[in-house]
Design an enzyme around this catalytic site. Structure first.
Site, mmCIF file in Angstrom:
data_model
loop_
_atom_site.group_PDB
_atom_site.id
_atom_site.type_symbol
_atom_site.label_atom_id
_atom_site.label_comp_id
_atom_site.label_asym_id
_atom_site.label_seq_id
_atom_site.Cartn_x
_atom_site.Cartn_y
_atom_site.Cartn_z
ATOM 1 N N TYR A 16 -17.200 4.888 -21.338
ATOM 2 C CA TYR A 16 -16.470 3.862 -20.857
ATOM 3 C C TYR A 16 -17.134 2.379 -20.994
ATOM 4 O O TYR A 16 -18.298 2.254 -20.536
ATOM 5 C CB TYR A 16 -16.161 3.761 -19.401
ATOM 6 C CG TYR A 16 -15.381 2.931 -18.683
ATOM 7 C CD1 TYR A 16 -13.828 3.224 -18.855
ATOM 8 C CD2 TYR A 16 -15.660 1.698 -18.160
ATOM 9 C CE1 TYR A 16 -12.848 2.229 -18.564
ATOM 10 C CE2 TYR A 16 -14.744 0.764 -17.992
ATOM 11 C CZ TYR A 16 -13.625 1.012 -17.945
ATOM 12 O OH TYR A 16 -12.291 0.008 -17.529
ATOM 13 N N PRO A 18 -14.350 3.134 -23.808
ATOM 14 C CA PRO A 18 -14.301 4.060 -25.023
ATOM 15 C C PRO A 18 -14.121 3.468 -26.260
ATOM 16 O O PRO A 18 -13.564 2.192 -26.292
ATOM 17 C CB PRO A 18 -12.882 4.788 -24.859
ATOM 18 C CG PRO A 18 -12.033 3.772 -24.079
ATOM 19 C CD PRO A 18 -13.035 3.209 -23.169
ATOM 20 N N HIS A 22 -8.513 6.225 -26.055
ATOM 21 C CA HIS A 22 -7.784 7.408 -25.582
ATOM 22 C C HIS A 22 -8.916 8.177 -24.983
ATOM 23 O O HIS A 22 -10.227 8.177 -25.512
ATOM 24 C CB HIS A 22 -7.096 8.180 -26.648
ATOM 25 C CG HIS A 22 -7.726 8.764 -27.696
ATOM 26 N ND1 HIS A 22 -7.913 8.060 -28.810
ATOM 27 C CD2 HIS A 22 -8.378 9.933 -27.995
ATOM 28 C CE1 HIS A 22 -8.483 8.672 -29.773
ATOM 29 N NE2 HIS A 22 -9.059 9.805 -29.282
ATOM 30 N N HIS A 24 -11.412 11.073 -24.497
ATOM 31 C CA HIS A 24 -12.187 11.935 -25.133
ATOM 32 C C HIS A 24 -13.723 12.331 -24.936
ATOM 33 O O HIS A 24 -14.261 11.675 -24.050
ATOM 34 C CB HIS A 24 -12.200 11.584 -26.777
ATOM 35 C CG HIS A 24 -12.975 10.244 -26.977
ATOM 36 N ND1 HIS A 24 -12.499 9.261 -26.869
ATOM 37 C CD2 HIS A 24 -14.103 10.210 -27.458
ATOM 38 C CE1 HIS A 24 -13.476 8.229 -27.266
ATOM 39 N NE2 HIS A 24 -14.366 8.969 -27.710
ATOM 40 N N VAL A 25 -13.966 13.258 -24.961
ATOM 41 C CA VAL A 25 -15.218 14.000 -24.355
ATOM 42 C C VAL A 25 -16.322 14.371 -25.590
ATOM 43 O O VAL A 25 -15.862 14.887 -26.663
ATOM 44 C CB VAL A 25 -14.952 15.596 -23.823
ATOM 45 C CG1 VAL A 25 -16.303 15.923 -23.189
ATOM 46 C CG2 VAL A 25 -13.971 15.161 -22.521
ATOM 47 N N HIS A 26 -17.330 13.952 -25.474
ATOM 48 C CA HIS A 26 -18.701 14.139 -26.327
ATOM 49 C C HIS A 26 -19.245 15.389 -25.864
ATOM 50 O O HIS A 26 -19.631 15.538 -24.766
ATOM 51 C CB HIS A 26 -19.515 12.906 -26.426
ATOM 52 C CG HIS A 26 -18.755 11.973 -27.244
ATOM 53 N ND1 HIS A 26 -18.659 11.473 -28.276
ATOM 54 C CD2 HIS A 26 -18.053 10.934 -26.292
ATOM 55 C CE1 HIS A 26 -17.810 10.209 -28.500
ATOM 56 N NE2 HIS A 26 -17.510 9.991 -27.361
#
Length: 92
Positions: A16, A18, A22, A24-26
């Site tokens: 945050y 991003p 959109h 999304h996960v790392h």
């Protein structure tokens, strides 16, 4: 282990603001520090726990984040701030 990496060797986080707008996960190895700085990376487990505690948690919370100087968003914020200051001076 998958690919020789144990689950206790993985960091799972979101950004945050991003980079791409959109959600999304790392998933990274713990040794990889790129993108997980405290001003930007938020552990997914913390995000889930916050939402379980209060589904409106992120509607009520101010999240501080770091912007690169000269980024489009930073320029917009500075422009808006400058316009607000001028409006306040004109109102006096």
């Amino acid at each position: 282990t998958i690919y020789g990496i144990g689950e206790d060797q993985i960091r799972v986080f979101v950004h945050y603001q991003p980079q791409f707008y959109h959600f999304h996960v790392h998933f990274t190895r713990l040794e990889n520090e790129v993108g997980c700085a405290v001003e930007r990376g938020h552990l997914l487990s913390d995000v889930i726990q916050n939402l379980e505690f209060d589904e409106d948690y992120y509607c009520k919370r101010i999240i501080t984040y770091k912007l690169k100087k000269g980024s489009p968003l930073q320029n917009l914020i500075e422009s808006y701030s400058k316009d607000e200051e001028e409006a306040m001076v004109d109102a006096e």
